[in-house]
Design a protein around this motif. Structure first.
Motif, PDB file in Angstrom:
ATOM      1  N   SER A  40      -2.021   4.774   3.839  1.00 57.18           N
ATOM      2  CA  SER A  40      -1.544   3.434   3.481  1.00 57.18           C
ATOM      3  C   SER A  40      -1.544   2.513   4.696  1.00 57.18           C
ATOM      4  O   SER A  40      -1.845   1.330   4.588  1.00 57.18           O
ATOM      5  CB  SER A  40      -0.144   3.490   2.857  1.00 57.18           C
TER       6      SER A  40
ATOM      7  N   PHE B 282       0.851  -1.180   0.000  1.00 55.14           N
ATOM      8  CA  PHE B 282       0.000   0.000   0.000  1.00 55.14           C
ATOM      9  C   PHE B 282       0.885   1.228   0.000  1.00 55.14           C
ATOM     10  O   PHE B 282       1.821   1.320   0.794  1.00 55.14           O
ATOM     11  CB  PHE B 282      -0.930   0.006   1.221  1.00 55.14           C
TER      12      PHE B 282
ATOM     13  N   HIS C   8       3.091  -1.262   3.969  1.00 56.15           N
ATOM     14  CA  HIS C   8       2.790   0.081   3.455  1.00 56.15           C
ATOM     15  C   HIS C   8       4.071   0.892   3.381  1.00 56.15           C
ATOM     16  O   HIS C   8       5.034   0.620   4.084  1.00 56.15           O
ATOM     17  CB  HIS C   8       1.733   0.783   4.311  1.00 56.15           C
TER      18      HIS C   8
END
Length: 104
Positions: A18, A9, A40
């Protein structure tokens, strides 16, 4: 043959949206029977994760200015809180390219 898919992400700074998406989608993927490792990062650090990443989830706005590896599977996220919707998009990619990562 991969029995786990790696999902990254991406957001502007790697700490806000994220991280929230990672948490929400991780639960939805597990519920869908998809074996995934989810991380993330910030958009500026995305390239350093390219060897690890199978699927990139990034906001539509950030995706417009980003460059991705030619073989990247990219999901443009409109609503970061839509864990089930994002997981469903990931599921479609898993079914087509990484079917061994689905546990059910």
């Amino acid at each position: 043959m991969k029995d786990k898919v790696n999902v990254l992400f991406v957001c502007g700074y790697g700490v806000g949206s994220s991280a929230i998406s990672e948490s929400i989608v991780k639960k939805a993927l597990a519920a869908d029977g998809i074996n995934a490792e989810v991380k993330h990062t910030a958009v500026g650090e995305m390239g350093s994760q390219s060897d690890w990443t199978d699927i990139i989830a990034i906001s539509k706005k950030l995706a417009e200015g980003a460059s991705f590896p030619a073989d990247a599977h990219v999901i443009e996220v409109v609503n970061i809180m839509d864990g089930k919707g994002i997981a469903a998009s990931i599921g479609k990619i898993v079914d087509e390219f990484y079917p061994e990562a689905r546990k059910n």
